[in-house]
Design an enzyme around this catalytic site. Structure first.
Site, PDB file in Angstrom:
ATOM      1  CG  HIS A 227      -1.726   1.221   1.391  1.00 39.25           C
ATOM      2  ND1 HIS A 227      -2.960   1.319   0.789  1.00 39.25           N
ATOM      3  CD2 HIS A 227      -1.510   2.400   2.023  1.00 39.25           C
ATOM      4  CE1 HIS A 227      -3.465   2.507   1.052  1.00 39.25           C
ATOM      5  NE2 HIS A 227      -2.617   3.186   1.811  1.00 39.25           N
TER       6      HIS A 227
ATOM      7  CG  ASP B 100     -12.280   3.454   6.474  1.00 37.71           C
ATOM      8  OD1 ASP B 100     -11.797   4.273   7.287  1.00 37.71           O
ATOM      9  OD2 ASP B 100     -12.061   3.509   5.248  1.00 37.71           O
TER      10      ASP B 100
ATOM     11  NE  ARG C  30     -10.550  10.278   9.869  1.00 30.78           N
ATOM     12  CZ  ARG C  30      -9.660   9.576   9.129  1.00 30.78           C
ATOM     13  NH1 ARG C  30      -9.995   8.380   8.672  1.00 30.78           N
ATOM     14  NH2 ARG C  30      -8.486  10.063   8.866  1.00 30.78           N
TER      15      ARG C  30
ATOM     16  CB  SER D 128      -8.842   5.013   7.875  1.00 33.98           C
ATOM     17  OG  SER D 128      -9.290   5.102   6.561  1.00 33.98           O
TER      18      SER D 128
ATOM     19  CE  LYS E  12      -9.351   2.065   3.728  1.00 34.71           C
ATOM     20  NZ  LYS E  12      -9.639   3.471   3.527  1.00 34.71           N
TER      21      LYS E  12
HETATM   22  N1  URA Z   1      -6.429   6.932   3.299  1.00 32.41           N
HETATM   23  C1  URA Z   1      -7.356   6.194   3.938  1.00 32.41           C
HETATM   24  O1  URA Z   1      -7.750   5.130   3.478  1.00 32.41           O
HETATM   25  N2  URA Z   1      -7.846   6.693   5.095  1.00 32.41           N
HETATM   26  C2  URA Z   1      -7.448   7.848   5.644  1.00 32.41           C
HETATM   27  O2  URA Z   1      -7.921   8.209   6.694  1.00 32.41           O
HETATM   28  C3  URA Z   1      -6.489   8.593   4.965  1.00 32.41           C
HETATM   29  C4  URA Z   1      -5.971   8.113   3.796  1.00 32.41           C
END
Ligand code: URA
Length: 441
Positions: A85, A164, A171, A186, A190
């Site tokens: 990632h 999320d 947010r 967050s 995932k």
């Molecule tokens: N990318 C994400 O998936 N979540 C965040 O909070 C910030 C960047």
């Protein structure tokens, strides 16, 4: 069992007290099921922004978010599975290079990727510039492509970590996006929902990145590595420079071309060295290589033998894409206008402000200003000279690939404003700042 109280949870978080696993799980269940009103969740998010969460509560939160929707069961693949990632940057196409290299070395790579927003592009957007490529896979097809190619790169399924999605939307409108624990949970929720065994995170740092300072990038990297490790995954992070674009191409099809060049043994030095470093780390983390040097040698052999390129072509074909477009890149979308911009002065390039290039590419149509905007796969910017190199006045500095001359003219000055020249050779900052944990290297 103490009955869950959202007011008490907000108060405890506000005081910096531990919440306990039961309360954190009840919180995530309430958010996902919609039984906790948005105003209370928003107040809790603000408390987290100011006070953070204890490490145990943060890991529990992340695992509960990961389990709030569908999770993939990749156990039938039978080998340690890798995932990579990036927190995103200008010209960052490293995943398109790293994933096929690692797969060609015999380690399956399962990747789900979000779409790009703002000046940073998304991996899926880049792949969609290949005619026919389909990133929208069912769970069954995702697993099938992974089994056949040792590699799959798909868009993020809508039912992945729905908690999320709810938290991120809140947010976004409550000024609580820039909280390290919330960003870390967050991203990692995932990753955990996808279920890979080894997760490598590339945390970008600099003016073109989400994290602008080394202190913030290190805090985010360490927090994500700790969450992943506590959740039972081999997790590591590379902190890499985003004070200049990565490679030379910025724009979707243009970046696919550069990734293909790199997979075929060419490509820009910075992209190649970052990709080799990250591939080597994943090979160590999955037990394929004894150390980073051995991993780097395996990765180099995968490029030199053509196996890495072949793996990329195979997955593109398996996901419906025209693999001939990788051999003959003229089959990829091309912008009608390519306008070359000459260097306004002679000297060494001391700086290329990544935001200036990323925003110019976005205004050409290569990125989204707002969620849901359509992307033009053909347009973008290609740097003809980069940081540390000398240019003579009038020599090509960068090319603008645009729909028309008017569009090219609108971004020319802004992109040019991102350059700084010096009479003396510029000191080029190291691309790879550090790796966490250091013991992985
Ligand atoms: N990318 C994400 O998936 N979540 C965040 O909070 C910030 C960047």
């Amino acid at each position: 069992m103490v009955e869950f109280s959202m007011v008490r949870t907000i108060e405890r978080t506000r005081r910096g007290e531990p919440l306990g696993a039961e309360a954190v799980r009840a919180l995530v269940a309430g958010i996902t099921q919609g039984t906790i009103p948005d105003y209370q969740t928003a107040a809790w998010l603000m408390a987290v922004l100011w006070r953070g969460l204890t490490p145990d509560d943060l890991t529990t939160l992340t695992i509960a978010m990961a389990r709030s929707g569908a999770t993939l069961d990749l156990s039938s693949i039978g080998h340690p599975i890798a995932d990579k990632h990036s927190t995103g940057g200008v010209g960052d196409k490293a995943t398109l290079v790293v994933a096929p290299i690692v797969a060609a070395c015999g380690v399956p790579v399962a990747k789900m990727s979000g779409r790009g927003l703002g000046h940073t592009g998304g991996t899926v957007d880049k792949l969609e510039s290949i005619p026919g490529f389909n990133p929208e896979l069912t769970v069954a097809t995702f697993t099938d492509v992974l089994r056949r190619c040792d590699l799959v790169i798909a868009g993020q399924s809508a039912d992945l970590a729905p908690a999320d999605g709810i938290l991120y939307a809140l947010r976004d409108v409550t000024g609580t996006v820039p909280s390290i624990p919330l960003i870390a949970s967050s991203i990692m929720a995932k990753k955990l929902a996808i279920g890979a065994d080894a997760i490598l995170l590339d945390v970008k740092v600099g003016r073109g990145a989400f994290m602008e300072t080394m202190a913030d990038a290190t805090a985010l990297a360490e927090t994500m590595v700790r969450i992943g490790t506590d959740a039972g995954k081999r997790t590591a992070a590379v902190i890499s420079d985003m004070d200049r674009p990565l490679g030379r191409a910025v724009g979707n099809a243009l970046e696919v071309i550069e990734a293909v060049e790199t997979l075929r043994g060419g490509g820009p030095d910075d992209l190649r060295s970052l990709a080799l470093h990250e591939a080597a780390l994943l090979l160590v983390m999955t037990g394929k290589a004894v150390d980073e040097a051995a991993g780097a040698r395996m990765a180099e052999r995968a490029i030199a033998s053509g196996a890495a390129f072949e793996r990329f072509a195979a997955v593109v074909g398996a996901q419906g894409g025209d693999r001939r477009a990788l051999e003959e890149t003229a089959r990829l979308p091309h912008a009608p206008i390519v306008q070359s911009v000459p260097a306004p002065e002679s000297g060494f390039i001391a700086e290329i402000e990544p935001l200036a290039i990323g925003r110019a590419a976005m205004r050409l149509g290569a990125g989204r200003a707002r969620k849901g905007d359509t992307i033009d796969p053909a347009v973008g910017i290609v740097l003809r000279a980069t940081v540390g190199e000398r240019v003579e006045r009038g020599a090509p500095l960068f090319d603008i690939h645009a729909r028309d001359a008017t569009q090219a003219a609108t971004v020319r000055a802004d992109a040019l404003a991102g350059y700084r020249f010096s009479a003396e050779p510029a000191i080029v900052p190291p691309l790879i700042k550090t790796t966490i944990p250091a013991s992985i290297c």
